[in-house]
Design an enzyme around this catalytic site. Structure first.
Site, PDB file in Angstrom:
ATOM      1  N   HIS A 260      20.991  23.168  22.586  1.00 21.13           N
ATOM      2  CA  HIS A 260      21.734  22.015  22.067  1.00 21.13           C
ATOM      3  C   HIS A 260      21.404  20.753  22.860  1.00 21.13           C
ATOM      4  O   HIS A 260      22.270  19.896  23.053  1.00 21.13           O
ATOM      5  CB  HIS A 260      23.243  22.272  22.080  1.00 21.13           C
ATOM      6  CG  HIS A 260      23.673  23.316  21.101  1.00 21.13           C
ATOM      7  ND1 HIS A 260      24.899  23.944  21.169  1.00 21.13           N
ATOM      8  CD2 HIS A 260      23.041  23.851  20.027  1.00 21.13           C
ATOM      9  CE1 HIS A 260      24.998  24.823  20.183  1.00 21.13           C
ATOM     10  NE2 HIS A 260      23.883  24.781  19.470  1.00 21.13           N
ATOM     11  N   TYR A 269      23.083  31.522  24.380  1.00 19.03           N
ATOM     12  CA  TYR A 269      21.870  31.323  23.594  1.00 19.03           C
ATOM     13  C   TYR A 269      20.638  31.868  24.323  1.00 19.03           C
ATOM     14  O   TYR A 269      19.732  32.422  23.685  1.00 19.03           O
ATOM     15  CB  TYR A 269      21.677  29.838  23.285  1.00 19.03           C
ATOM     16  CG  TYR A 269      22.418  29.373  22.054  1.00 19.03           C
ATOM     17  CD1 TYR A 269      21.832  29.423  20.796  1.00 19.03           C
ATOM     18  CD2 TYR A 269      23.716  28.878  22.145  1.00 19.03           C
ATOM     19  CE1 TYR A 269      22.511  28.990  19.666  1.00 19.03           C
ATOM     20  CE2 TYR A 269      24.405  28.436  21.023  1.00 19.03           C
ATOM     21  CZ  TYR A 269      23.801  28.502  19.787  1.00 19.03           C
ATOM     22  OH  TYR A 269      24.478  28.081  18.670  1.00 19.03           O
ATOM     23  N   ARG A 323      30.443  27.141  25.038  1.00 18.37           N
ATOM     24  CA  ARG A 323      31.732  27.447  24.417  1.00 18.37           C
ATOM     25  C   ARG A 323      32.030  28.939  24.429  1.00 18.37           C
ATOM     26  O   ARG A 323      33.176  29.360  24.280  1.00 18.37           O
ATOM     27  CB  ARG A 323      31.758  26.927  22.980  1.00 18.37           C
ATOM     28  CG  ARG A 323      30.838  27.653  22.010  1.00 18.37           C
ATOM     29  CD  ARG A 323      30.851  26.970  20.645  1.00 18.37           C
ATOM     30  NE  ARG A 323      30.135  27.699  19.611  1.00 18.37           N
ATOM     31  CZ  ARG A 323      28.846  27.601  19.367  1.00 18.37           C
ATOM     32  NH1 ARG A 323      28.094  26.800  20.120  1.00 18.37           N
ATOM     33  NH2 ARG A 323      28.268  28.301  18.394  1.00 18.37           N
TER      34      ARG A 323
END
Length: 833
Positions: A260, A269, A323
């Site tokens: 991101h 990720y 998150r």
């Protein structure tokens, strides 16, 4: 538009089954990876996994039997919920998977049942006709659903059922591939676009792996070849000064991983990327599509430099989960996914590399405080290979790095400092790296997670009792360990706007828009100083706390009036990381806006039944215990039930406040989709409180893991000396280690002991027993061309020096000039005599 069910994909064969030896091998490899092989199916270690696959499939078939109007599976209504559509495709995949497990391995399951396979195919047809095939109606909700989520389940299902598709509905694979291409809206002409901000890092690996499988079922060599070539771009180490396609997502030279564009994300990720690449290695084995061992070599480097430092006694640290930190999955379960990837990687590595990877698997099993359940692995083959590794006495259980190490992940503003008895993990932010990540109702109260928040993991502990979801649930966001924060009420994004994001299309704010990403989901800070210097197993890190880009933009009139922003408190901080202690200096602590401010030196949670003791000594020498605000010389927190302790030595500043409360909160407070499960914990905190309007102040203290009272009392003899603690310069001397370390935050010449430095910069100097002097220098701003340093005293010459380090003599000392241009915060070292 709706694609007809008999549409053909360009470049594919007319039938759904791949033709050619390479395509067949690729599909066979895929089936083996996910469903297992006859040899593996006969292994007793694998029975539980195969039974679980069969049980899941039976429950999905029951749900299919009981489906109502507008459902393929009972309780999962379709038409407006993209998560429900993904789930429906997932359930079809899980049924298909069970039909391809080795017959005999699942005695009560649907293995080999072509009737069940045809039910899956019929389900694919029904979903396509009613909820997926018309692209003018689709693509609501999250882009990930349509470009990656659905395609992942469909592509694997097509591969698993390739034979039955060829016999029953040979046109279906081409129809679905054409639809999947049409949904690739952030791509280019139905294919990957390497210039798209959506097709990067782990997302790119997902998309390309899906396209490899699609090419196999279509017999489309061009699709496979291009997908492999696109995935190979993920292997390139990110050079921030020479970006390819403008992409900052991926692994950096220091082991950092970004997704991101600006989020430290190894633990989520990055974990997914590692898994996908290893799965691709398995799929391509023997097909000829990957002609060298780059995938294996690069993935192994990720494990050694990127993952291993972040896993402590089997627990994957929270500071790199974005998150995902708000999810109830534990750090032990996260590590299990890494272990499976390492097991798979070890089968393709050679000689010493394979031995090292297998030894790391054994080491994690040996040191983890939770038993790893291999039935959670995706592949039955991985379960068998894992059992073989643990049973092999010739494989030495060994970490992939030394027990005493300091790892500066400066490219993602993270620091990990490890000793046999503890690990210290530090999260910072800057104008390069996000303060936090909020998205999709996850991580609802993240505001201070990148403001110097730390996790101090103690050896021998079950970390689920100290950190993880329960820590985030019960610790107030402004009292996270290590954080300086204003005392004020803040509201979550859903509370502010009534949706999961700020919705204002006229001003460019839609879900996943660049404005949403920049100002809502993962805003960066605005100051460039974040980083430090590393010298062997020691290090120094610094951080200038600042407002985020959303607050700055709102002040200049760049954001809508109804867009809510929050101002940060003020602080300049340094961490000096030694053997037995972490020394922390904070200066300029306060609030320009006049709010009350809390600086939390540490926060720890404990079970309600744990026996805790808080003891200490006042500056005058009197003993002290309990809670309250007092001029303490030192404090000891001890959890007798867990045999855990942490000491705090107060080197300067206002008297600390010690609190011990019992707190109950629901896990849903931090993530909307968490179960509404109340969590009760004892909450210990040691803080420095500043009332509203109080002047800015400074403080200095040391965290001492596993401390005894005798050890804490010994600090009165001052092995630690604070040389400077201002917003311009912070410096410490550790006399026992003969180390001087500093952070110079501002331009100009700064002096600390023997060291003179023209700032900004970080310096760590150690005088060794053999008479040599070792020095490390870095530019934490990443903006300077050179950092000059002078060591006063006898003139010295260089014994060894990194490229970019020049050593010369000046009157009264030795001058070192380090060329930091385009070094991106990395340390340069030299040894002098």
């Amino acid at each position: 538009m709706a694609l007809p069910l008999r549409a053909a994909a360009t470049g594919g064969t007319a039938g759904g089954r791949a033709t050619g030896t390479a395509h067949t091998r690729l599909i066979e490899n895929t089936v083996a990876a996910f469903a297992g092989t006859p040899d593996v199916g006969a292994r007793p270690e694998v029975r539980a996994k195969l039974a679980s696959i069969a049980t899941t499939a039976r429950s999905r078939l029951t749900a299919m039997d009981r489906a109502g109007q507008g459902e393929l599976f009972q309780g999962i209504p379709l038409g407006t919920s993209d998560p429900n559509l993904v789930t429906s495709y997932q359930y079809l995949y899980e049924i298909a998977l069970a039909t391809r497990t080795p017959e005999g391995g699942t005695p009560s399951g649907p293995a080999g049942d072509t009737g069940v396979q045809r039910r899956v195919i019929d389900g694919l047809i029904w979903l396509h006709e009613h909820y997926y095939g018309d692209q003018s109606k689709g693509y609501y909700g999250n882009w990930f659903t349509w470009e990656i989520g659905i395609s992942t389940h469909v592509s694997k299902t097509l591969a698993l059922l390739a034979d039955e598709l060829a016999a029953y509905r040979p046109e279906l694979a081409a129809t679905y591939v054409a639809s999947m291409d049409a949904y690739l809206r952030n791509g280019k002409d139905g294919d990957v676009d390497l210039d798209s901000r959506f097709h990067t890092g782990a997302n790119l690996a997902d998309i390309t792996t899906n396209r490899v499988l699609q090419g196999a079922v279509l017999g489309d060599d061009a699709r496979i070849t291009k997908a492999v070539a696109d995935q190979l771009t993920v292997l390139a180490t990110i050079d921030p000064y020479d970006l390819r396609h403008g992409v900052t997502d991926g692994f950096y030279a220091d082991g950092s991983f970004i997704q991101h564009a600006s989020v430290a994300y190894t633990g989520s990720y990055g974990r997914g990327l590692l898994t996908r690449v290893v799965q691709t290695i398995k799929m391509l084995d023997g097909t000829g599509y990957a002609t060298d061992d780059r995938l294996v070599r690069v993935a192994q480097g990720w494990v050694v430099d990127g993952f291993a430092p972040l896993i402590f006694e089997g627990w994957l640290m929270e500071i790199v989960k974005g998150r995902g930190v708000s999810r109830p999955t534990t750090g032990y379960a996260d590590t299990a996914e890494v272990v499976e990837a390492v097991v798979g990687l070890s089968a393709h590595a050679t000689d010493a590399d394979a031995t090292a990877l297998k030894g790391y698997v054994a080491y994690l099993r040996q040191t983890s405080k939770a038993t790893l359940d291999p039935s959670a692995f995706v592949s039955p083959v991985s379960i068998a290979a894992y059992a073989d590794i643990l049973a092999d006495a010739s494989i030495p259980a060994r970490d992939l790095g030394p027990a005493e190490r300091h790892v500066a992940f400066n490219a993602m503003d993270r620091t990990v400092h490890r000793r046999p008895g503890y690990a210290f993990a530090l999260a910072r932010s800057s104008s390069r790296i996000s303060r936090y990540e909020y998205m999709s109702g996850e991580n609802l109260m993240p505001w201070f997670q990148g403001d110097g928040a730390h996790h101090l993991y103690l050896s021998g502990q079950d970390q689920t009792q100290a950190f993880g979801i329960d820590y985030l649930t019960t610790v107030p966001p402004h009292r996270l360990a290590g954080v300086t924060a204003p005392v004020e009420t803040r509201h979550t994004v859903p509370e502010l706007y009534g949706t999961l994001w700020y919705d204002n299309p006229e001003r460019g704010f839609t879900s996943s828009s660049e404005a949403q990403n920049t100002y809502v989901y993962f805003p960066r800070s605005t100051h460039p100083f974040s980083g430090g210097a590393a010298l062997g197993p020691y290090g120094v890190a610094g951080f200038v706390q600042s407002d985020d880009v959303a607050y700055a933009a709102k002040q200049s009139g760049g954001l809508p009036d109804d867009f809510v922003v929050y101002r940060d408190a003020d602080a300049t901080k340094s961490w000096f990381l030694f053997d037995d202690e972490i020394v922390v200096l904070a200066a300029g602590v306060g609030d320009t806006a006049g709010r009350a401010v809390t600086t939390t030196l540490d926060t720890r949670i404990a079970a309600p039944s744990d026996t805790l003791a808080l003891t200490g000594r006042l500056r005058g020498g009197a003993p002290w215990s309990g809670t309250g605000t007092a001029p303490l010389e030192w404090l000891r927190y001890a959890n007798a039930t867990r045999a855990a302790s942490v000491g705090y030595v107060f080197l300067g500043g206002p008297p600390p406040a010690v609190t011990l409360d019992t707190v109950t909160r629901s896990r849903r407070a931090v993530r909307l989709s968490n179960p509404d499960l109340p969590v009760t914990k004892q909450l210990f905190a040691v803080t420095v409180e500043r009332s509203a309007g109080a002047p800015h102040t400074s403080m200095a203290y040391a965290l001492v893991p596993n401390a005894t009272e005798h050890q804490l009392a010994a600090y009165a003899r001052r092995p630690l000396t604070v040389l400077a603690n201002t917003t311009r310069l912070q410096a410490v001397v550790h006399r026992d280690l003969r180390i001087t370390a500093l952070n110079a935050f501002t331009p100009g010449t700064h002096r600390a002991g023997r060291l003179w430095v023209r700032g900004p910069g970080s310096v760590l100097l150690r005088e060794r027993q053999d008479g040599t002097v070792a020095i490390a220098v870095s530019d934490p701003t990443t903006e300077r061309d050179t950092v000059p340093v002078v060591i006063r005293g006898r003139r010295m010459r260089a014994v060894a020096a990194d490229d970019g380090v020049r050593v010369g003599r000046v009157p009264g000392g030795t001058r070192i000039v380090v060329t930091t241009r385009h070094a991106y915060g990395r340390s340069f070292t030299a040894t002098l005599r």
